[in-house]
Design a protein around this motif. Structure first.
Motif, PDB file in Angstrom:
ATOM      1  N   MET A 109      36.322  45.581  34.999  1.00 34.32           N
ATOM      2  CA  MET A 109      37.381  44.595  34.774  1.00 34.32           C
ATOM      3  C   MET A 109      38.358  44.582  35.942  1.00 34.32           C
ATOM      4  O   MET A 109      38.815  43.516  36.364  1.00 34.32           O
ATOM      5  N   GLY A 142      36.904  42.619  38.645  1.00 35.10           N
ATOM      6  CA  GLY A 142      37.039  41.185  38.391  1.00 35.10           C
ATOM      7  C   GLY A 142      38.443  40.699  38.713  1.00 35.10           C
ATOM      8  O   GLY A 142      38.637  39.659  39.346  1.00 35.10           O
ATOM      9  N   SER A 181      39.690  37.994  41.473  1.00 34.87           N
ATOM     10  CA  SER A 181      40.455  36.799  41.105  1.00 34.87           C
ATOM     11  C   SER A 181      41.671  36.621  42.009  1.00 34.87           C
ATOM     12  O   SER A 181      42.179  35.514  42.166  1.00 34.87           O
ATOM     13  N   HIS A 190      31.746  43.847  39.584  1.00 37.54           N
ATOM     14  CA  HIS A 190      32.236  43.267  38.330  1.00 37.54           C
ATOM     15  C   HIS A 190      31.071  42.943  37.398  1.00 37.54           C
ATOM     16  O   HIS A 190      31.027  43.415  36.259  1.00 37.54           O
ATOM     17  N   THR A 191      30.106  42.162  37.868  1.00 35.12           N
ATOM     18  CA  THR A 191      29.057  41.694  36.953  1.00 35.12           C
ATOM     19  C   THR A 191      28.056  42.800  36.625  1.00 35.12           C
ATOM     20  O   THR A 191      27.708  43.008  35.459  1.00 35.12           O
ATOM     21  N   SER A 221      30.232  32.396  30.446  1.00 32.29           N
ATOM     22  CA  SER A 221      29.667  33.746  30.526  1.00 32.29           C
ATOM     23  C   SER A 221      30.683  34.794  30.081  1.00 32.29           C
ATOM     24  O   SER A 221      30.298  35.809  29.503  1.00 32.29           O
ATOM     25  N   HIS A 222      31.971  34.540  30.312  1.00 27.31           N
ATOM     26  CA  HIS A 222      32.950  35.509  29.808  1.00 27.31           C
ATOM     27  C   HIS A 222      32.999  35.498  28.285  1.00 27.31           C
ATOM     28  O   HIS A 222      33.158  36.545  27.656  1.00 27.31           O
ATOM     29  N   PHE A 257      31.958  39.234  27.149  1.00 31.52           N
ATOM     30  CA  PHE A 257      33.076  39.994  26.582  1.00 31.52           C
ATOM     31  C   PHE A 257      33.335  39.593  25.132  1.00 31.52           C
ATOM     32  O   PHE A 257      33.404  40.443  24.249  1.00 31.52           O
ATOM     33  N   LEU A 304      41.144  36.485  26.006  1.00 33.22           N
ATOM     34  CA  LEU A 304      39.836  35.888  26.257  1.00 33.22           C
ATOM     35  C   LEU A 304      39.800  34.412  25.888  1.00 33.22           C
ATOM     36  O   LEU A 304      39.250  33.593  26.624  1.00 33.22           O
ATOM     37  N   PHE A 346      38.957  31.450  28.385  1.00 29.02           N
ATOM     38  CA  PHE A 346      37.815  30.570  28.156  1.00 29.02           C
ATOM     39  C   PHE A 346      38.227  29.097  28.270  1.00 29.02           C
ATOM     40  O   PHE A 346      37.610  28.320  29.003  1.00 29.02           O
ATOM     41  N   ARG A 381      43.945  32.256  34.838  1.00 31.95           N
ATOM     42  CA  ARG A 381      42.805  33.139  34.625  1.00 31.95           C
ATOM     43  C   ARG A 381      43.175  34.575  34.989  1.00 31.95           C
ATOM     44  O   ARG A 381      42.849  35.528  34.280  1.00 31.95           O
ATOM     45  N   GLY A 423      43.409  37.837  32.522  1.00 31.23           N
ATOM     46  CA  GLY A 423      42.679  39.055  32.869  1.00 31.23           C
ATOM     47  C   GLY A 423      43.583  40.270  32.751  1.00 31.23           C
ATOM     48  O   GLY A 423      43.180  41.312  32.219  1.00 31.23           O
TER      49      GLY A 423
END
Lengths: 233, 482
Positions: free
Chosen positions: B43, B46, B50, B74-75, B352-353, B357, B398, B402, B436, B440
């Protein structure tokens, strides 16, 4: 069968996976078997790019240090290969696509729609379609910008594009700010993209397929918008 | 249903049997601890990436902090560090209880544990020195891939042994687990080796699409649902609503999910008839998912109050709502009309988030919330209210993220189609990227509270207030504060 160990293991586990692999993996694979996959050497033999020569002339001392043999197909191939490795390792492909789609006016912005044949070379193994466009598509990037532009851009993108969110890559340069081996390689690589098209080069917006720089697109947009409306969407 | 209840009675029987010889709680605890550590690292990676989008990247110009390399962390960190570790922990908890047999070999379990951490760390080092492989979500360097594959095979053997030894028909969870062990190995081998060594060009795109999709659909999803079928009835003290729907859900997923791969590259040079096929099977998946969701909401009927009183149940069910949302979204965004606009945009990032998550992350956090006091031997949580904060910060963070990314994607997509200057689309995105980043931070603060709570519970395990068992009694500590 539907609740037994062997049923789950063989039918769902192996069976359904194999089915999908055949349909979604092997089938497309067989469709391109007739098209040979070019090696980097073969790409280089098809002709050395003007931009690669230009780099050698622009930075003679630094180029000589990195490529003592000067401009040859071997040094060109070497630069392409390293450039590709950097493109993958720095996640350029997480911010840039290499695929002009036939929709959303992408051909107007970047040039001809991508064709499967263009991907039949080892520098597209695994393929670099991309997944997210934070920056523009690069499939037609070759010769769209000058080497000087790229030298400044990779060093610190905001020098030439003040609003850019692209990272800076000072490690592509030596202490004096000239491109090092990696710098030559990544510039050679992006200048190569799209160079295989007959319409190449797209020098500063003068490609036969139409304008490609942002300014030129903007000018043309005023004229084409009404016409495009009927065809798209 | 009979199986679910027999499974429950066997779980009760289990407690009587010497539990330690079956379940090694230390390894569960070890897996959960590294999982949470990697979650935090992933995280933070990520969050770091960002900042690049706001032109305030703190480590600009430092090679090892190249933003792109941290995006890999991150991924991949989420997939292999956070989710895989948490699942392995939960498998060590549930498989021996479901089969009444220990795993093949406890030494092998610990060997896998350390080997897996070495694999994840080696991947991180590989990313940092620029050795990624150009397979999305399979960026693990080529020199890590064979070892990782071997690790996955060992995982399969270790857990399949008790499953195959157990007599009688299997409970739903085990269908999902058996299939997942087979699929994960096959998927990993396909995605990491074929596009690298056997086939390039557009055909490798088809394989990569299959890989990306199957990693979610055939590794994360079946283990996730398997665990839901295990934990939900136990906590609700009630069998799964319909055995028939369980069957439909499992077999439908097994058949349709793998056929979706190419939908990741619509309008690409991959042959169009295959793209249409992928679109149709994606829409079919949505129907299958609906049956699973109906089954779980049928299960919680008459016990809906537990959504309020029981935190793990709330994590699970909110995760399921998000699951349904993402799959419904899939059915639309997979259409060629949507693809014109949203492909390559932040819409996809939002999607995907929500899956990784909002669904699987939430399930995992729910399981850890449920199991952690037991693993630590504590009678409750140090601060139940921190867990409630954890839930709300994660959930609201989240959701806002989104919606923010979804709208950003539309703005970008229409700007591109309208031939706006590229610069304009970047400028238009920047407020969304700022929001975003803020969401986060909220999510990360939530996780930090949770981790602090675990540490404090471990330190004060003898003195913490006993919270009611998370079994639905209204006195459950977390509920009191929410």
């Amino acid at each position: 069968m539907f609740e037994s160990k062997s049923g789950v293991f063989l039918i769902a586990g192996i069976g359904f996976f194999s089915l999908s692999f055949l349909v979604m993996g092997v089938l497309p694979w067989t469709m391109y078997l007739d098209q040979p996959e070019l090696t980097v050497e073969e790409i280089a033999e098809q002709g050395i790019l003007h931009e690669f020569v230009d780099l050698a002339e622009r930075f003679p001392k630094q180029f000589e240090e990195q490529y003592p043999g000067g401009v040859t197909t071997a040094s060109f191939a070497e630069a392409l290969e390293l450039g590709h490795k950097i493109y993958v390792g720095e996640a350029c492909w997480h911010c840039h696509s290499q695929q002009v789609r036939p929709v959303s006016n992408e051909d107007l912005r970047w040039g001809p729609v991508s064709h499967a044949r263009e991907y039949q070379n080892v520098l597209q193994r695994p393929v670099l379609f991309g997944t997210r466009r934070v920056g523009p598509d690069l499939a037609r990037e070759g010769a769209r910008r000058s080497n000087d532009w790229h030298v400044a851009h990779f060093f610190k993108p905001t020098i030439v594009a003040p609003t850019s969110v692209m990272p800076e890559y000072p490690w592509f340069y030596d202490e004096d700010g000239y491109p090092n081996k990696r710098g030559f390689a990544i510039i050679t690589y992006v200048q190569w993209l799209g160079s295989w098209l007959v319409e190449y080069p797209y020098y500063q917006g003068e490609g036969p397929a139409g304008p490609t720089t942002d300014d030129a697109i903007n000018q043309r947009r005023a004229g084409t918008q009404t016409k495009k409306k009927e065809t798209d969407f | 249903m009979t199986q679910a209840s027999s499974h429950q009675s066997s779980a009760a029987q289990m407690n009587a049997v010497a539990r330690d010889s079956l379940v090694d709680t230390r390894i569960v605890l070890a897996y959960f601890s590294v999982s949470l550590t990697f979650m935090l690292i992933a995280m933070l990676a990520g969050l770091l990436f960002s900042l690049q989008f706001l032109q305030i990247y703190p480590f600009a110009g430092i090679e090892f902090f190249s933003p792109g390399r941290w995006r890999f962390i991150h991924t991949a960190g989420v997939a292999f560090g956070f989710i895989a570790n948490a699942f392995l922990g939960a498998l060590h908890w549930s498989v021996p209880r479901l089969t009444l047999k220990p795993v093949l070999d406890k030494r092998l379990s610990w060997f896998i544990f350390f080997a897996w951490q070495a694999i994840v760390l080696a991947s991180v080092v590989g990313f940092l020195i620029g050795h990624a492989q150009a397979v999305e979500w399979g960026e693990t360097p080529v020199w890590v891939d064979p070892v990782a594959l071997l690790g996955l095979i060992l995982v399969g053997i270790n857990f399949l042994s008790p499953i195959l030894k157990a007599p009688g028909p299997m409970y739903v969870t085990l269908w999902y687990f058996i299939a997942a062990f087979v699929w994960t190995v096959l998927v990993y081998a396909m995605g990491n080796f074929l596009p690298e060594y056997a086939v390039g060009g557009a055909a490798s795109g088809a394989l990569i699409g299959l890989y990306i999709h199957d990693l979610v659909g055939l590794f994360v999803t079946p283990i996730g649902w398997g665990l839901m079928y295990y934990f939900v009835p136990i906590i609700l003290k009630k069998p799964i609503w319909s055995h028939g729907l369980s069957l439909v859900g499992f077999w439908g997923l097994a058949f349709f999910y793998p056929l979706n791969g190419i939908h990741h590259f619509l309008y690409s040079p991959i042959p169009m008839f295959l793209q249409y096929g992928a679109v149709i099977s994606t829409i079919a998946v949505e129907f299958v998912v609906a049956t699973v969701i109906i089954n779980f909401f049928g299960t919680i009927r008459h016990k809906g109050d537990m959504l309020r009183t029981n935190l793990p149940i709330r994590w699970f069910y909110i995760g399921m709502v998000f699951y349904f949302t993402t799959c419904l979204q899939c059915a639309f965004q997979v259409t060629l009309t949507f693809q014109k606009i949203i492909h390559f945009s932040d819409w996809v990032v939002g999607h995907s988030h929500l899956v990784m998550f909002g669904v699987f992350g939430f399930w995992i956090l729910g399981m850890i919330t449920y199991l952690m006091p037991r693993l630590l031997g504590a009678s409750g949580w140090y601060r139940p209210s921190w867990n409630a904060w954890h839930f709300w910060l994660s959930g609201i963070g989240l959701l806002v993220m989104f919606f923010d990314l979804t709208v950003a994607g539309l703005v970008q997509g229409f700007a591109w189609r309208g031939l706006a200057l590229w610069e304009e689309s970047v400028i238009a995105s920047s407020p969304f990227w700022l929001l975003r980043m803020i969401t986060g931070v909220a999510i990360i603060v939530g996780q930090l509270l949770f981790i602090c709570n675990i540490v404090m519970t471990a330190i004060h395990k003898r003195t913490v207030e006993p919270t009611a068992e998370p079994s639905g009694t209204p006195a459950h500590g977390a509920a009191a504060t929410t």
